[in-house]
Design an enzyme around this catalytic site. Sequence first.
Site, PDB file in Angstrom:
ATOM      1  N   CYS A   2       0.870  -1.186   0.000  1.00 23.93           N
ATOM      2  CA  CYS A   2       0.000   0.000   0.000  1.00 23.93           C
ATOM      3  C   CYS A   2       0.901   1.228   0.000  1.00 23.93           C
ATOM      4  CB  CYS A   2      -0.855   0.038   1.260  1.00 23.93           C
ATOM      5  SG  CYS A   2      -1.893  -1.398   1.445  1.00 23.93           S
ATOM      6  N   ARG A  29       2.149   1.472  -5.831  1.00 20.58           N
ATOM      7  CA  ARG A  29       2.157   0.481  -4.740  1.00 20.58           C
ATOM      8  C   ARG A  29       0.770  -0.076  -4.451  1.00 20.58           C
ATOM      9  NH1 ARG A  29       6.470   0.180  -1.485  1.00 20.58           N
ATOM     10  NH2 ARG A  29       5.189  -0.504   0.259  1.00 20.58           N
ATOM     11  N   TRP A  76      -3.780  -1.544  -1.406  1.00 26.00           N
ATOM     12  CA  TRP A  76      -3.719  -2.746  -2.239  1.00 26.00           C
ATOM     13  C   TRP A  76      -4.353  -3.819  -1.367  1.00 26.00           C
ATOM     14  CZ3 TRP A  76      -2.776  -4.144  -7.124  1.00 26.00           C
ATOM     15  CH2 TRP A  76      -2.633  -5.494  -7.391  1.00 26.00           C
ATOM     16  N   ASN A 102       0.299  -0.625   6.236  1.00 28.33           N
ATOM     17  CA  ASN A 102       0.737  -1.442   5.105  1.00 28.33           C
ATOM     18  C   ASN A 102       1.253  -2.735   5.710  1.00 28.33           C
ATOM     19  OD1 ASN A 102       1.716  -2.489   2.719  1.00 28.33           O
ATOM     20  ND2 ASN A 102       3.652  -1.376   2.832  1.00 28.33           N
ATOM     21  N   GLY A 103       0.699  -3.880   5.273  1.00 31.61           N
ATOM     22  CA  GLY A 103       1.165  -5.163   5.810  1.00 31.61           C
ATOM     23  C   GLY A 103      -0.017  -6.060   6.114  1.00 31.61           C
ATOM     24  N   GLU A 477       6.783 -19.986 -21.068  1.00 34.95           N
ATOM     25  CA  GLU A 477       6.778 -18.661 -20.411  1.00 34.95           C
ATOM     26  C   GLU A 477       8.010 -17.877 -20.827  1.00 34.95           C
ATOM     27  OE1 GLU A 477       5.161 -16.469 -19.061  1.00 34.95           O
ATOM     28  OE2 GLU A 477       6.579 -15.284 -17.886  1.00 34.95           O
ATOM     29  N   LYS A 481       8.012 -14.217 -22.829  1.00 32.18           N
ATOM     30  CA  LYS A 481       8.687 -13.027 -22.279  1.00 32.18           C
ATOM     31  C   LYS A 481       9.568 -12.377 -23.337  1.00 32.18           C
ATOM     32  CE  LYS A 481       6.871 -12.881 -19.574  1.00 32.18           C
ATOM     33  NZ  LYS A 481       5.695 -12.799 -18.889  1.00 32.18           N
ATOM     34  N   GLU A 484       7.379 -10.717 -26.131  1.00 34.15           N
ATOM     35  CA  GLU A 484       6.519  -9.560 -25.832  1.00 34.15           C
ATOM     36  C   GLU A 484       7.291  -8.307 -25.466  1.00 34.15           C
ATOM     37  OE1 GLU A 484       3.747  -9.855 -22.586  1.00 34.15           O
ATOM     38  OE2 GLU A 484       4.992 -11.226 -21.490  1.00 34.15           O
ATOM     39  N   HIS A 500      10.864 -32.848 -35.489  1.00 33.38           N
ATOM     40  CA  HIS A 500       9.804 -33.116 -36.479  1.00 33.38           C
ATOM     41  C   HIS A 500       9.438 -31.834 -37.202  1.00 33.38           C
ATOM     42  CE1 HIS A 500       9.234 -37.154 -34.875  1.00 33.38           C
ATOM     43  NE2 HIS A 500       9.394 -36.612 -33.677  1.00 33.38           N
ATOM     44  N   LYS A 600      -1.744  -4.310 -19.719  1.00 31.82           N
ATOM     45  CA  LYS A 600      -1.493  -5.145 -18.542  1.00 31.82           C
ATOM     46  C   LYS A 600      -2.649  -6.119 -18.336  1.00 31.82           C
ATOM     47  CE  LYS A 600       0.721  -6.715 -15.067  1.00 31.82           C
ATOM     48  NZ  LYS A 600       1.853  -7.617 -15.344  1.00 31.82           N
TER      49      LYS A 600
HETATM   50  C1  AGP Z   1       2.159 -11.812 -19.703  1.00 33.30           C
HETATM   51  O1  AGP Z   1       3.443 -11.235 -19.590  1.00 33.30           O
HETATM   52  C2  AGP Z   1       1.218 -10.907 -20.462  1.00 33.30           C
HETATM   53  N1  AGP Z   1       1.119  -9.649 -19.817  1.00 33.30           N
HETATM   54  C3  AGP Z   1      -0.141 -11.568 -20.726  1.00 33.30           C
HETATM   55  O2  AGP Z   1       0.083 -12.769 -21.425  1.00 33.30           O
HETATM   56  C4  AGP Z   1      -0.949 -11.922 -19.465  1.00 33.30           C
HETATM   57  O3  AGP Z   1      -0.339 -12.974 -18.773  1.00 33.30           O
HETATM   58  C5  AGP Z   1      -2.356 -12.360 -19.902  1.00 33.30           C
HETATM   59  O4  AGP Z   1      -2.976 -11.275 -20.546  1.00 33.30           O
HETATM   60  C6  AGP Z   1      -3.227 -12.831 -18.715  1.00 33.30           C
HETATM   61  O5  AGP Z   1      -3.428 -11.773 -17.834  1.00 33.30           O
HETATM   62  P1  AGP Z   1      -4.063 -12.126 -16.389  1.00 33.30           P
HETATM   63  O6  AGP Z   1      -3.080 -12.999 -15.682  1.00 33.30           O
HETATM   64  O7  AGP Z   1      -4.267 -10.799 -15.730  1.00 33.30           O
HETATM   65  O8  AGP Z   1      -5.363 -12.853 -16.632  1.00 33.30           O
END
Ligand code: AGP
Length: 605
Positions: A2, A29, A76, A102-103, A477, A481, A484, A500, A600
């Site tokens: 927070c 935060r 938060w 906060n905590g 994953e 990374k 993206e 293959h 995000k």
């Molecule tokens: C991951 O780095 C991306 N930002 C994206 O794939 C993300 O994981 C996906 O949109 C799912 O988001 P969420 O976990 O908020 O559901």
Amino acid sequence: MCGIIGITQNNSEDLMEKLYQSLKRLEYRGYDSVGFAVLSQESIKISKNKGKVDEVAKQTDFSLMKGTTGIGHSRWATHGAPTKENAHPHTDCQNKIAVIHNGIISNFLQLRKELTQKGHIFTSETDTEVVPHLLEDLLQQGKSMKEALFELATILGGAYALVVIHTSEPNKIYCMKKENPLILGVTKDESYAASDIPAFLPYTREAITLRDDELATLEPGKYMIYNVKTGKTVSRKPHRITWTPDAAQKGGYPHFMLKEIHESGQVLRTQLASEISNVEQIAQAILDADNIITMAAGTAFYASLTTQYLFQQTFGKIVIPTIASEYETVLPIINKNTVVVAVSQSGETIDTIKAVKEAKQKGAKIIAIVNVVGSTITRIADHIVYIQAGPEIGVAATKTYLAQVFAIWRIYHQALLKTNQTTLAQQLQKAIQNIPDEIERIVRNDEAKARDIAKKIQNAQSAFYLGRGINLTTALEGALKLKEISYIHAEAYPAGESKHGPIALIHKNYPIIFIAPNDNTREKIIGNIMEMKARGAYTIGIIEKHDQELKQILHQYFEINPQYSKQLQNIPYQIPLHLIAYYTATTKGHDPDYPRNLAKSVTVE
Ligand code: AGP
């Protein structure tokens, strides 16, 4: 996490504006609800509500909140959804004490029960609200606020950064901390307390870090620090902050993403500090289910694959990982004996929300593994597992991926206990306890090598990430990374499948990352490495520490503690990949926090 700010000063004109601006600089935060309290003519004026800092500030008439001492909080949520009632500050029964926190106060339920029995009235669901009522009791026993806070320190469990104001001392602020950060700032006639430096950096660069089990009293231009255990004063001079305000928001890191990679170990430590609520019922529901379907998107989908590897292999459960936007393919097999494991950092991804709603309609039991308290998916779920990762500002998921995977392993641990697999459970418990330290070791030791590899691969047109079994989640994953944030096309593939077809793409210096712990996949991975190397590939391995054979054949490698070769492996083995992606992006001059075309949280289909 927070955002916390407390200010006491001689000037009464700009207090609310400074509280507001300070919270704006702390918004990273946490920002699901916000509140202000000002000491004004022997009373406490409070304005708080659900919403972001700007929204709540707009609803607040600053002219009615004149004073020289005040506090502000951006929340938060950890206990209790984001609502006006749960927003901080919280007060005692007589509105003479206001507290921001906060905590997590781990023993708040017991304390709340005792206080309620004494007649205290609670108006929120938060853990924090026990603090003003406890202080009210202690002051009524004739204690000073300082003495009351010393005693409070012996009562509260868990972690806290507390800032307290009281109508009987209109120019004074009390702060006390244990584990969560509190920084003081001071000028010749103002004093500040905040959860992080950016809050007061425009007003002063003279900062004093409060340490655990310390109490500080602030008056305009003055501060005193005490050890709460001995009561003795502590002498500590200010140190000068040289960061820019922007760098300060990132804790001195160049980007939020790097800060969040560095936070990863602490995030798992924080998650581990609190039990997963209803973890027994959650594990039992999975063990009892006819089938388990995971529903998620992007990184969260890769995290959700962990469910398949663990529950299918150990318990013979049928687990069907489903990309949320493809949920129609599994709808026909969903019934009241289905358990859906929905994974989502934001809890607001529209694909996942839609899939989960349809599954619920068909009678499935929904287990949601989520970061944001009170988000949409949590309101649909039957069980909620909060990953406690704090706000993740970087668009690319890093610490939240690890926290999601960690939560699934912890549920799996509970399932081992429930099926009396005690030896496996004991081995896993040891690894669970140690993994935060291992993550911090890897980040500390391997960042420079990741930066060097990034320089080597920055001009590649594409890359492969290869793994077998559960290590495929790490490859998937890791490839996402890189894609993206560096915009290099990267593809994860089951290592055995790479011959293959995909192997046709290999040419000299083609970068391939192999996830190669010393588990049951190692022998076959060696064959894949040799095949690719024979065709000129630049081979990078994430391997078990001291694996001499692999060190001989790879061009580059990262070494992971052997304790994680056969358990929790898709957590530490991911760290080097997050670092490689970050440094490849920055080496190419991209901003890893805000990659092109991405958001995000994807709230449109
Ligand atoms: C991951 O780095 C991306 N930002 C994206 O794939 C993300 O994981 C996906 O949109 C799912 O988001 P969420 O976990 O908020 O559901």
